[in-house]
Write a protein that holds these residues in place. Structure first.
Motif, PDB file in Angstrom:
ATOM      1  N   ASN A   1     -26.852  57.165 -26.688  1.00 13.29           N
ATOM      2  CA  ASN A   1     -27.768  56.381 -27.528  1.00 13.29           C
ATOM      3  C   ASN A   1     -29.212  56.810 -27.319  1.00 13.29           C
ATOM      4  N   PHE A   2     -29.425  58.100 -27.043  1.00 12.21           N
ATOM      5  CA  PHE A   2     -30.783  58.591 -26.855  1.00 12.21           C
ATOM      6  C   PHE A   2     -31.561  58.468 -28.160  1.00 12.21           C
ATOM      7  N   SER A   3     -32.857  58.252 -28.023  1.00 11.99           N
ATOM      8  CA  SER A   3     -33.715  58.107 -29.203  1.00 11.99           C
ATOM      9  C   SER A   3     -35.030  58.841 -28.961  1.00 11.99           C
ATOM     10  N   GLY A   4     -35.924  58.751 -29.941  1.00  9.64           N
ATOM     11  CA  GLY A   4     -37.194  59.454 -29.835  1.00  9.64           C
ATOM     12  C   GLY A   4     -37.045  60.876 -30.330  1.00  9.64           C
ATOM     13  N   SER A   5     -38.074  61.648 -30.125  1.00 11.76           N
ATOM     14  CA  SER A   5     -38.067  63.027 -30.608  1.00 11.76           C
ATOM     15  C   SER A   5     -37.707  63.994 -29.484  1.00 11.76           C
ATOM     16  N   ILE A   6     -37.401  65.217 -29.880  1.00  9.70           N
ATOM     17  CA  ILE A   6     -37.182  66.279 -28.898  1.00  9.70           C
ATOM     18  C   ILE A   6     -38.556  66.661 -28.362  1.00  9.70           C
ATOM     19  N   PRO A   7     -38.764  66.592 -27.050  1.00 11.89           N
ATOM     20  CA  PRO A   7     -40.099  66.934 -26.537  1.00 11.89           C
ATOM     21  C   PRO A   7     -40.427  68.408 -26.734  1.00 11.89           C
TER      22      PRO A   7
ATOM     23  N   SER B   1     -29.450  55.806 -22.784  1.00 15.96           N
ATOM     24  CA  SER B   1     -30.434  55.529 -23.842  1.00 15.96           C
ATOM     25  C   SER B   1     -31.813  55.996 -23.389  1.00 15.96           C
ATOM     26  N   GLY B   2     -32.801  55.689 -24.194  1.00 17.72           N
ATOM     27  CA  GLY B   2     -34.161  56.135 -23.897  1.00 17.72           C
ATOM     28  C   GLY B   2     -34.401  57.506 -24.492  1.00 17.72           C
ATOM     29  N   SER B   3     -35.458  58.136 -24.061  1.00 21.33           N
ATOM     30  CA  SER B   3     -35.824  59.442 -24.610  1.00 21.33           C
ATOM     31  C   SER B   3     -35.491  60.551 -23.627  1.00 21.33           C
ATOM     32  N   LEU B   4     -35.527  61.766 -24.129  1.00 23.18           N
ATOM     33  CA  LEU B   4     -35.385  62.937 -23.271  1.00 23.18           C
ATOM     34  C   LEU B   4     -36.736  63.160 -22.614  1.00 23.18           C
TER      35      LEU B   4
END
Length: 146
Positions: free
Chosen positions: A86-92, A64-67
């Protein structure tokens, strides 16, 4: 210490816990495949110290968390597979610095937001699998430059 290790393949096991940050100390590591396990937690930023990585497959875990933005330092990375987690956030936006990328597989996660226009900088990109996430907005017109 196994600093000369070039490949670490431990896929399709029942490994648990978090991914050890010490993997980042493997300076010669080119292939990391921990797919199909039961790893949890976020990606340690130290993982991105292995700047010789060409392939990273962490799919089918419970991560989980972001990339992390540190993905941009992996200049030799050709294939990244983080699908079915379960990754979230945006693509950096830093993803655009990984110019060797041919495959991005981040399907079946909880990524959201819009696609960064920096995707168009990935001139070697052949496959971009982002289905089953929570992206919104429109596809950037820059994607037509690929």
């Amino acid at each position: 210490m196994m600093e000369s290790l070039e490949s670490l393949l431990a896929k399709e096991n029942s490994l648990t816990g978090s991914i050890p940050s010490e993997i980042g100390q493997l300076t010669e590591l080119g292939v990391l495949s921990l797919a199909g396990n039961d790893f949890t937690g976020s990606l340690p930023s130290q993982l991105f110290l292995s700047t010789r990585l060409t392939e990273m497959d962490l799919s089918r875990n419970d991560l989980s968390g972001s990339l992390p933005t540190e993905v941009g330092v992996l200049k030799l990375l050709e294939n990244i597979n983080l699908g079915v987690n379960n990754f979230s956030g945006s693509i950096p936006t830093e993803i655009g610095l990984t110019r060797s990328l041919e495959v991005i597989e981040i399907a079946a996660n909880k990524f959201s937001g819009s696609f960064p226009t920096e995707i168009s900088l990935l001139v070697n990109l052949q496959d971009f699998f982002v289905n089953n996430n929570k992206f919104f907005g429109s596809l950037p017109t820059e994607i037509g430059l690929l």
